[in-house]
Write an enzyme that holds these catalytic residues in place. Sequence first.
Site, short mmCIF file in Angstrom:
data_model
loop_
_atom_site.label_atom_id
_atom_site.label_comp_id
_atom_site.label_asym_id
_atom_site.label_seq_id
_atom_site.Cartn_x
_atom_site.Cartn_y
_atom_site.Cartn_z
N HIS A 20 0.92 -1.14 -0.10
CA HIS A 20 0.09 0.02 0.06
C HIS A 20 0.80 1.32 0.01
CE1 HIS A 20 -3.70 2.42 1.46
NE2 HIS A 20 -2.53 3.23 1.80
N GLU A 21 1.68 1.09 0.85
CA GLU A 21 2.52 2.47 1.19
C GLU A 21 3.47 2.56 -0.25
OE1 GLU A 21 1.90 4.68 3.22
OE2 GLU A 21 0.63 3.30 4.57
N HIS A 41 1.58 4.86 -2.54
CA HIS A 41 2.10 6.17 -2.26
C HIS A 41 3.21 7.05 -2.65
CE1 HIS A 41 -1.86 6.48 -0.21
NE2 HIS A 41 -1.41 5.90 0.96
N HIS A 75 -5.46 7.35 -2.08
CA HIS A 75 -6.35 6.33 -1.72
C HIS A 75 -7.48 6.30 -2.64
CE1 HIS A 75 -4.96 7.04 2.70
NE2 HIS A 75 -4.26 6.11 2.07
#
Lengths: 200, 127
Positions: free
Chosen positions: A124-125, A128, A134
């Site tokens: 997930h990170e 980013h 998101h």
Amino acid sequence: YSFFPGRPTWPSHRRHLTYAFAPENPLSDEVKGVFARAFARWAAVTPLTFSPVESFRTADIRIGFYAGDHGDGEPFDGVLGTLAHAFSPPSGHFHLDGDESWVVSGDLRSAPMAAIDLESVAVHEIGHLLGLGHSSVEESIMFPTITSRTRKVDLAADDINGIQELYGGNPDGNLTPPSTPSPPSVQERDMSRNGAAPRL
Amino acid sequence: HIFPNVSSIPSWLNKTNCAWNQFQKLKGCRPGDRLNGLSNLKTYLKQFGYIPPSPNFTDLFDPLLQSALQTYQTNFNLNVTGLLDDQTLAQIQLPRCGIPDIINNSSSMNSGKPTGHSATHFHSVSH
């Protein structure tokens, strides 16, 4: 999927990114392998490649476990709550809450309530770090919440569409993401190319 | 705390209390109510981009909070009620990434879908 304001990305001349771990976090090869797998999942669907380096100071992406206030104005809050954060390109800062109970492998269904799967959060990170915000698609990696004792590491169509809008697809076609528990690391695969531009 | 496998987690780390559990006591709170703890919920919603920063949040369930809840519920595919119902509180208490869902009002995780406000409008067509 969504992007950060202004749609920041890594510049077009930087398609090979290096990453390093904070020197104050002595991590086992097993833990480092978790991050390698997470990076490989994004590399499989983009023109981007990743490799670990020793120098934390000069790495494009700097990964560290920190507890509480760690100097970036976004203090961590102890067990559960906020698990990690990473900044938009080309910042490269990737911070994980050192107070969590991070689990590297095993059947999470029998884990304590507070166990968090490290690879799930890493995937997930990294989204980013590459420029994704998101998503409201619950199956996507970029959905903001994760239930403890849950493993979610496969990129969804929403994630792939988002990242390919920023960088395009993998010139070799979308590759099969690495399988756990022990795929070859990104670096290992890169080394097989006789010094050619690193690719998965 | 990094554990190579599940069985290596010591039992004393099996705690699940986090600051966000306090929001459970806000269940059923309605617009116009004043309840201790609502200011903390506003701080939470500010942290993730749903409420603009303010020097001091009050414990009043005001229109700003209601609007923020509607946007939150839209983003998380919940029923858009603007109320602190079970589903919304359960979602709020889940562990999550620290990056805001809405950044500078210019980036939203659900930008393609209607916000809570417009979602609650009723449209009719005559035939």
